[in-house]
Design an enzyme around this catalytic site. Structure first.
Site, PDB file in Angstrom:
ATOM      1  N   ASN A   1      -8.650  -4.938   0.647  1.00  0.00           N
ATOM      2  CA  ASN A   1      -9.145  -6.117   1.369  1.00  0.00           C
ATOM      3  C   ASN A   1      -9.953  -5.647   2.583  1.00  0.00           C
ATOM      4  O   ASN A   1      -9.383  -5.171   3.559  1.00  0.00           O
ATOM      5  CB  ASN A   1      -7.942  -6.966   1.813  1.00  0.00           C
ATOM      6  N   TRP A   2     -11.268  -5.807   2.494  1.00  0.00           N
ATOM      7  CA  TRP A   2     -12.120  -5.323   3.599  1.00  0.00           C
ATOM      8  C   TRP A   2     -12.145  -6.293   4.770  1.00  0.00           C
ATOM      9  O   TRP A   2     -12.719  -5.989   5.810  1.00  0.00           O
ATOM     10  CB  TRP A   2     -13.559  -5.112   3.111  1.00  0.00           C
TER      11      TRP A   2
ATOM     12  N   HIS B   1      -3.768 -15.521   2.578  1.00  0.00           N
ATOM     13  CA  HIS B   1      -3.565 -14.336   3.431  1.00  0.00           C
ATOM     14  C   HIS B   1      -3.067 -14.803   4.799  1.00  0.00           C
ATOM     15  O   HIS B   1      -3.459 -15.868   5.280  1.00  0.00           O
ATOM     16  CB  HIS B   1      -4.887 -13.570   3.572  1.00  0.00           C
TER      17      HIS B   1
ATOM     18  N   GLY C   1      -1.757  -4.423   9.598  1.00  0.00           N
ATOM     19  CA  GLY C   1      -2.604  -3.834  10.635  1.00  0.00           C
ATOM     20  C   GLY C   1      -1.840  -3.228  11.803  1.00  0.00           C
ATOM     21  O   GLY C   1      -2.425  -2.944  12.847  1.00  0.00           O
TER      22      GLY C   1
ATOM     23  N   GLY D   1      -6.642  -1.903   6.212  1.00  0.00           N
ATOM     24  CA  GLY D   1      -7.303  -0.859   7.002  1.00  0.00           C
ATOM     25  C   GLY D   1      -7.662   0.391   6.212  1.00  0.00           C
ATOM     26  O   GLY D   1      -8.794   0.892   6.307  1.00  0.00           O
TER      27      GLY D   1
HETATM   28  C1  PEP Z   1      -4.016  -6.930   4.613  1.00  0.00           C
HETATM   29  O1  PEP Z   1      -4.628  -7.454   5.544  1.00  0.00           O
HETATM   30  O2  PEP Z   1      -3.945  -7.496   3.506  1.00  0.00           O
HETATM   31  C2  PEP Z   1      -3.383  -5.652   4.850  1.00  0.00           C
HETATM   32  C3  PEP Z   1      -2.456  -5.268   4.039  1.00  0.00           C
HETATM   33  O3  PEP Z   1      -3.818  -4.947   5.960  1.00  0.00           O
HETATM   34  P1  PEP Z   1      -3.324  -3.493   6.426  1.00  0.00           P
HETATM   35  O4  PEP Z   1      -3.247  -2.599   5.217  1.00  0.00           O
HETATM   36  O5  PEP Z   1      -4.388  -3.038   7.378  1.00  0.00           O
HETATM   37  O6  PEP Z   1      -2.007  -3.660   7.059  1.00  0.00           O
END
Ligand code: PEP
Length: 250
Positions: free
Chosen positions: A9-10, A91, A168, A230
């Site tokens: 997921n960008w 999300h 995050g 990330g």
């Molecule tokens: C996300 O936002 O779906 C996610 C899993 O982010 P991160 O890997 O950065 O925690």
């Protein structure tokens, strides 16, 4: 046999390079679905670049109507034009920043299930809910409201357990906690759709997944893949995650 997913997921970011992932995907040995989720504006570009490769393209959101006076929204019909096969729904950033409710997510899921696009439904508790030991209660409600009333195309549903406190933050759920919640989610799916269907639905873990923790998380019985934020923004890191999942299956 449940399908295994590694999804990136960008969010509202672009990445420097995608070609190495496209090249690497030729060497994937197992039946893993690798998906990247660029912003809407770049779906066409990445759809074209990745066409014919094993890497699929998905969208980060969609609206539940097909067309009309819905300023700023995108219909699944437009996504299909770009070759999107997946869409992330519910999300936590959509829920928290844009106030999306379970009821809204439910409308979106129902619409998407009437198309060929597969929804990845995100569920997960906040830190304060876990500290009060309410995580199962929260996730059960999210599932019941978002998935209640679905009558067909269950096989297209994918769930992502994403504890909000892990997104995050660099603080992933422990493999034990992830497995406990994934197995609870499967029980909920079983009471909604029956045992057989619940067994076939893939449940991904998301929340600070990286190349160091993915192996232990993916080793758990009910963790059928990962949704990566990330660490999906750096092509080499994302490739490493795909590689580790692929090797774990051999
Ligand atoms: C996300 O936002 O779906 C996610 C899993 O982010 P991160 O890997 O950065 O925690």
């Amino acid at each position: 046999m449940r399908k295994v997913y590694v999804a990136g997921n960008w969010k509202m970011n672009l990445i420097d390079e995608i070609q190495p992932l496209k090249e690497f995907s030729k060497d994937i040995k197992n039946d893993i679905e690798v998906i990247v989720f660029p912003p809407f504006t770049h779906l066409q570009k990445y759809g074209e670049i990745l066409k014919g490769s094993k890497v699929k393209v998905g969208a980060q959101n969609v609206f539940y109507e097909e067309k009309g006076a819905y300023t700023g929204e995108i219909s699944y019909r437009f996504l299909q034009e770009f070759g999107c096969e997946y869409v992330i729904l519910g999300h936590s950033e959509r829920r928290n920043i844009f106030r999306e409710s379970d009821e809204l997510v439910s409308l979106k899921i129902k619409k998407i299930l009437s198309s060929s696009i597969k929804p990845i439904l995100c569920v997960g508790e906040r830190e304060e809910e876990r500290s009060l030991n309410k995580q199962k209660f929260v996730v059960e409600n999210q599932l019941k409201i978002s998935l209640g009333g679905i009558e067909n195309n269950f096989k297209n549903i994918i769930i992502a357990y994403e504890p909000v406190w892990a997104i995050g933050t660099g603080k992933n759920a422990s493999p034990y906690d992830a497995q406990e919640m994934h197995s609870f989610i499967r029980e909920q799916l079983s009471s909604l759709f029956g045992k057989k269907i619940s067994y076939d639905i893939s449940i991904l873990y998301g929340g600070s997944v990286n190349e160091e923790n993915v192996k232990d998380l993916f080793r758990e019985d009910d963790v059928d893949g990962v949704l990566v934020g990330g660490a999906s923004l750096k092509c080499d890191k994302f490739i490493k995650i795909v590689e580790i999942v692929d090797k774990s299956l051999i």
